[in-house]
Design a protein around this motif. Structure first.
Motif, PDB file in Angstrom:
ATOM      1  N   GLU A  58       0.852  -1.180   0.000  1.00 13.66           N
ATOM      2  CA  GLU A  58       0.000   0.000   0.000  1.00 13.66           C
ATOM      3  C   GLU A  58       0.891   1.234   0.000  1.00 13.66           C
ATOM      4  O   GLU A  58       1.858   1.307   0.766  1.00 13.66           O
ATOM      5  N   LEU A  59       0.573   2.185  -0.868  1.00 18.58           N
ATOM      6  CA  LEU A  59       1.332   3.437  -0.951  1.00 18.58           C
ATOM      7  C   LEU A  59       0.564   4.533  -0.253  1.00 18.58           C
ATOM      8  O   LEU A  59      -0.632   4.719  -0.502  1.00 18.58           O
ATOM      9  N   GLU A  60       1.237   5.264   0.635  1.00 12.34           N
ATOM     10  CA  GLU A  60       0.616   6.363   1.364  1.00 12.34           C
ATOM     11  C   GLU A  60       1.061   7.689   0.754  1.00 12.34           C
ATOM     12  O   GLU A  60       2.258   7.925   0.597  1.00 12.34           O
ATOM     13  N   LEU A  61       0.082   8.553   0.434  1.00  8.33           N
ATOM     14  CA  LEU A  61       0.367   9.880  -0.103  1.00  8.33           C
ATOM     15  C   LEU A  61      -0.469  10.894   0.660  1.00  8.33           C
ATOM     16  O   LEU A  61      -1.625  10.627   0.999  1.00  8.33           O
ATOM     17  N   THR A  62       0.092  12.054   0.910  1.00  7.28           N
ATOM     18  CA  THR A  62      -0.652  13.099   1.605  1.00  7.28           C
ATOM     19  C   THR A  62      -1.601  13.797   0.641  1.00  7.28           C
ATOM     20  O   THR A  62      -1.457  13.715  -0.580  1.00  7.28           O
ATOM     21  N   GLU A  63      -2.584  14.479   1.237  1.00  6.03           N
ATOM     22  CA  GLU A  63      -3.537  15.229   0.411  1.00  6.03           C
ATOM     23  C   GLU A  63      -2.824  16.239  -0.476  1.00  6.03           C
ATOM     24  O   GLU A  63      -3.155  16.408  -1.650  1.00  6.03           O
ATOM     25  N   ILE A 103      -3.976   2.360  -2.433  1.00 10.58           N
ATOM     26  CA  ILE A 103      -3.542   3.732  -2.173  1.00 10.58           C
ATOM     27  C   ILE A 103      -4.231   4.225  -0.896  1.00 10.58           C
ATOM     28  O   ILE A 103      -5.450   4.090  -0.742  1.00 10.58           O
ATOM     29  N   ALA A 104      -3.431   4.850  -0.009  1.00 14.74           N
ATOM     30  CA  ALA A 104      -3.964   5.457   1.213  1.00 14.74           C
ATOM     31  C   ALA A 104      -3.666   6.949   1.188  1.00 14.74           C
ATOM     32  O   ALA A 104      -2.587   7.369   0.758  1.00 14.74           O
ATOM     33  N   VAL A 105      -4.640   7.756   1.668  1.00 13.49           N
ATOM     34  CA  VAL A 105      -4.448   9.196   1.774  1.00 13.49           C
ATOM     35  C   VAL A 105      -4.085   9.513   3.217  1.00 13.49           C
ATOM     36  O   VAL A 105      -4.902   9.314   4.137  1.00 13.49           O
ATOM     37  N   ASP A 106      -2.848   9.963   3.414  1.00 15.17           N
ATOM     38  CA  ASP A 106      -2.341  10.256   4.756  1.00 15.17           C
ATOM     39  C   ASP A 106      -2.705  11.685   5.163  1.00 15.17           C
ATOM     40  O   ASP A 106      -2.930  12.552   4.308  1.00 15.17           O
ATOM     41  N   ASP A 107      -2.754  11.934   6.474  1.00 16.07           N
ATOM     42  CA  ASP A 107      -3.029  13.261   7.041  1.00 16.07           C
ATOM     43  C   ASP A 107      -4.349  13.826   6.515  1.00 16.07           C
ATOM     44  O   ASP A 107      -4.458  15.041   6.254  1.00 16.07           O
ATOM     45  N   PHE A 108      -5.333  12.982   6.337  1.00 14.36           N
ATOM     46  CA  PHE A 108      -6.587  13.457   5.772  1.00 14.36           C
ATOM     47  C   PHE A 108      -7.253  14.456   6.723  1.00 14.36           C
ATOM     48  O   PHE A 108      -7.274  14.269   7.932  1.00 14.36           O
ATOM     49  N   GLY A 109      -7.814  15.494   6.126  1.00  9.75           N
ATOM     50  CA  GLY A 109      -8.489  16.531   6.903  1.00  9.75           C
ATOM     51  C   GLY A 109      -7.658  17.773   7.112  1.00  9.75           C
ATOM     52  O   GLY A 109      -8.170  18.810   7.522  1.00  9.75           O
ATOM     53  N   LYS A 144      -6.471   8.037   6.175  1.00 15.08           N
ATOM     54  CA  LYS A 144      -5.796   8.037   7.474  1.00 15.08           C
ATOM     55  C   LYS A 144      -6.101   9.368   8.161  1.00 15.08           C
ATOM     56  O   LYS A 144      -5.768  10.436   7.643  1.00 15.08           O
ATOM     57  N   ILE A 145      -6.755   9.290   9.348  1.00 18.15           N
ATOM     58  CA  ILE A 145      -7.114  10.499  10.098  1.00 18.15           C
ATOM     59  C   ILE A 145      -5.858  11.020  10.782  1.00 18.15           C
ATOM     60  O   ILE A 145      -5.150  10.269  11.478  1.00 18.15           O
ATOM     61  N   ASP A 146      -5.585  12.298  10.586  1.00 18.63           N
ATOM     62  CA  ASP A 146      -4.365  12.886  11.108  1.00 18.63           C
ATOM     63  C   ASP A 146      -4.363  12.884  12.634  1.00 18.63           C
ATOM     64  O   ASP A 146      -5.405  13.008  13.291  1.00 18.63           O
TER      65      ASP A 146
END
Length: 783
Positions: free
Chosen positions: A632-637, A661-667, A685-687
């Protein structure tokens, strides 16, 4: 081949010599007289009468002889004079007399030459092997036949000729001749005439022809003027440049082309220079026939006409209008920014140097503000460069309005600007100017009533002479202070201090050390488990990059990851992380860890948008033997939205490959439902910033609770998994479980572990922590 040479009489002031052999032949018929003794007949009257008669006849004969002798002398004198005139005419004209025998093909050439005593002598050469140039021979024969047939009144031709004694040299001759002797049947057997050597004439004609062709084909315009500056001749380039044909200007004054961009005195001075100094050069505006002005580079020179020896002026000119325009544009580009029309870095250095000189003389200070627009890259990447350029132009105008037209505002690159503040005495004056800039940018920037941007500046300030003596140092220190302003939270200004140089040096040293981390094996990966709340099992682990430097110790990721991105090292480091994480997971599976475990690896914007991330992932999976679903690849918004179109295209490739794909630091960024729906993502991923406020009695944290529950509900609606980061208390864990969060990670579950320790945990040989142990690592930023 032998030749006959005859020395005839010579002329010395018209005197005659004894060895005279005339060029024209002389004739003589003087009678021979004899006498008889008279004493035998004297006694006879008849004899006497006869004697008297004989004497009378003899007297008459003598008188006739003397008269004929006088006539002969006059004739000889006339012939001699004719001979002299003929010799003189041939010598003065430079021509020679020739006679060609059509039967023997012998050519006799006779010329008059002056010897060492200046006597005019006849020289006659007989050529038995006359040669005519092969290229000219057919033409000569054709003309000779035409003459002999009576089709031409005389032989008249130019030819190349080589006689005996000429060696390999060919002479150009211009010959004229007629028939001088015929046979009994009336056929011509000898042709004679005169010829002139025209080698020099042919050379001059060739040079003249070349000169004419050169003038006609010159790229520069050429005009020949008379002493009154009237046109005598022009070439094709002149017509092309001015629009005037030759017959439109010949005889007219050169002022025909004068425009109105010069005063009359300018043209008068140019003509005076030509008259008095025989030359003038410079640039002059002229006007075409169609009324358009153009700039000419001119060179005018006075010459003497070779034929008439009259004075002429030759003007060579070229249209340099376009060249000057390009030079002006290049000078502008060299000193000004073409987008904002503000001075650029080069021009800034010059203006700053002058400001420093004036401040040194007056004892005042110079302030330099280095300004960077916060988060401008997000605007540029999300809306495109055309909109970004318009925002920069609007920001430049607002900046100029804030500081006033009397102060120098420059754009030094990208979204970076500088302001030079002169004639100040304290640092507070520079700070006041910086605050005025910040205040004016509080108002949103609007474009076409469609776009509205709130852009804040971060400003660094340096002063002369407090911080630097040279322009480059002043700029460097202000730039350093600007980075400190950004690190302090942006939207503010910071004055330069000397300790900031230590920070800059440390940055440079860290970047240099980063270049060697892979070859020196200084990087390692720690793995933080993610707990599945519905089963209580470890569903995934996140790979976290760590750097231990022998020189600088443990360097936190929040420090070295941005440096790796700035220096372009992140691609090589990122590929190493992918390979190492995939290899570790493959080792764990061989050690007995189940196939359901997923390895989560963080990816930077540069890897996604500029590097060969797809190739790197493919190589890492192939080398480790893992299936794509294990990664799984994590990328920020901010990474995803920096260039949404490219990001979407790349993520589609990963989806087709089977990588999640994961969205890091979401919000913390855009949090746009539109892009959540459009992009092929699997996990949110909730920040940690929102998780910190969960299950708290503080009313200020109620907003975090609302945001967290909203994110979980939205993710479930979209069919996405939710991972909460930074879980550090049992209350936070209970809250997230109550609201159906899928996975959690944090120190309450487990801190990041080395590969062997994490394997022990995964195999159940080490239990999860029930409470945080030791001090929490607040700087534990993902790789």
């Amino acid at each position: 081949m032998p030749s006959a040479y005859t020395r005839s009489r010579a002329f010395r002031g018209g005197s005659r010599t004894d060895n005279h052999q005339p060029l024209l032949p002389a004739r003589s018929n003087a009678p021979h007289l004899s006498t008889t003794p008279l004493n035998a007949l004297i006694d006879s009257p008849l004899v006497l009468l006869l004697s008297v008669l004989v004497l009378a006849l003899a007297g008459l004969a003598v008188a006739s002889f003397r008269r004929r002798e006088r006539d002969q002398r006059k004739l000889m004198q006339a012939l001699d004079e004719s001979d002299q005139q003929l010799r003189l005419a041939l010598w003065a004209s430079g021509e020679l007399f020739w006679q060609y025998d059509l039967r023997s093909h012998h050519l006799q050439r006779t010329r008059i030459v002056a010897d060492a005593d200046n006597d005019l002598a006849v020289r006659s050469d007989l050529d038995r092997d006359t040669q005519i140039h092969p290229d000219d021979l057919p033409r000569v024969l054709d003309q000779l036949r035409a003459y002999l047939r009576g089709d031409a009144p005389m032989v008249q031709i130019d030819l190349r000729f080589r006689g005996e004694g000429d060696g390999e040299r060919w002479h150009w001759l211009r010959a004229h001749g007629r028939t001088v002797e015929r046979d009994a049947d009336g056929r011509a057997i000898k042709v004679a005439g005169t010829a002139r050597d025209i080698d020099a004439m042919r050379e001059l004609e060739g040079q003249h022809g070349i000169s004419v062709e050169v003038m006609r084909n010159m790229a520069e315009a050429v005009a020949v003027l008379d002493p009154e500056f009237n046109f005598l001749a022009v070439n094709t380039a002149f017509t092309r440049m001015s629009g005037y044909a030759g017959d439109e200007v010949i005889g007219k004054d050169a002022s025909l082309l004068n425009g109105n961009q010069h005063e009359p005195e300018f043209h008068a001075a140019a003509r005076d220079s030509i008259r008095t100094r025989d030359t003038w050069s410079g640039e002059m505006w002229q006007r075409r026939k169609d009324g358009v002005d153009f700039l000419c580079a001119m060179q005018c020179t006075a010459i003497l006409d070779p034929g008439t020896r009259q004075r002429r002026y030759v003007i060579v000119s070229s249209d340099i209008t376009e060249r000057r325009r390009l030079e002006h544009e290049l000078r502008f580009l060299a000193n000004f920014d073409p987008l904002t029309n503000l001075p650029n870095r080069t021009h800034l250095a010059g203006r700053l140097a002058r400001a420093i000189m004036q401040a040194r003389a007056s004892g005042t200070k110079v302030g330099l503000l280095f300004l960077d627009l916060d988060n401008f890259k997000d605007v540029n990447d999300s809306l495109g460069h055309p909109i970004g350029d318009r925002v920069l132009k609007a920001a430049a105008q607002r900046l100029q309005d804030a500081v006033g037209s009397e102060r120098t505002v420059a754009r030094v690159g990208g979204d970076e600007f500088t302001v030079v503040i002169e004639h100040i005495t304290t640092a507070d004056e520079a700070g006041a100017c910086a605050q005025a800039i910040i205040d004016i940018f509080d108002a949103p920037l609007r474009l076409d009533d469609r776009y509205e941007f709130t852009i804040s500046p971060s400003i660094g300030i340096s002063l002369f002479p407090d911080h630097a003596q040279l322009p480059d140092d002043l700029i460097k220190h202000a730039d350093t202070a600007m980075y400190r302003a950004k690190a302090a939270g942006k939207h503010g200004y910071v004055h330069y201090t000397e300790d900031m140089d230590d920070e800059i040096r440390l940055r440079a040293n860290l970047i240099a050390a980063l270049r060697r981390v892979l070859e020196r094996g200084e990087l390692r990966i720690e793995y933080q488990p993610q707990l599945a709340l519905d089963t209580g099992d470890i569903g995934a682990v996140e790979a976290l990059l760590r750097w231990y430097s022998p020189e600088y110790g443990e360097v936190p990721p929040s420090r070295f990851i941005p440096l790796a991105e700035e220096s372009g090292l992140i691609e090589a480091i990122g590929e190493w992380v992918l390979h190492e994480a995939c290899r570790t997971l493959a080792d764990w599976r061989r050690a007995g860890v189940g196939d359901a475990l997923v390895m989560s690896v963080n990816v930077s914007a540069m890897q996604l948008l500029r590097g060969d991330l797809i190739g790197s992932v493919h190589r890492a999976l192939e080398a480790s033997g893992l299936p794509p679903a294990a990664l799984e690849l994590e990328l920020t918004e901010s990474v995803l939205m920096s260039n949404a179109e490219v990001a979407s295209e790349r993520l589609q490739d990963f989806q087709r490959m089977g990588v999640s794909i994961a969205v890091d630091d979401f919000g913390t960024g855009y949090s746009s439902l539109a892009y959540l729906h459009r992009l092929p993502i699997n996990t949110l991923k909730i920040d940690k910033a929102f998780v910190d406020g969960l299950a708290s009695n503080n009313e200020a944290d109620s907003e975090d609770t609302t945001i967290t529950t909203t994110i979980i509900a939205m993710a479930r609606t979209l069919g996405l998994l939710v991972v909460a980061e930074g879980v550090e208390t049992a209350a936070q864990l209970a809250f997230l479980k109550q609201h159906d969060c899928n996975l959690v990670q944090g120190y309450w579950i487990s801190p990041p572990l080395r590969a062997d320790a994490c394997l022990q945990l995964l195999l159940g040989k080490r239990g999860l922590t029930s409470a945080p142990s030791g001090t929490l690592d607040r700087d534990a930023t993902p790789a």
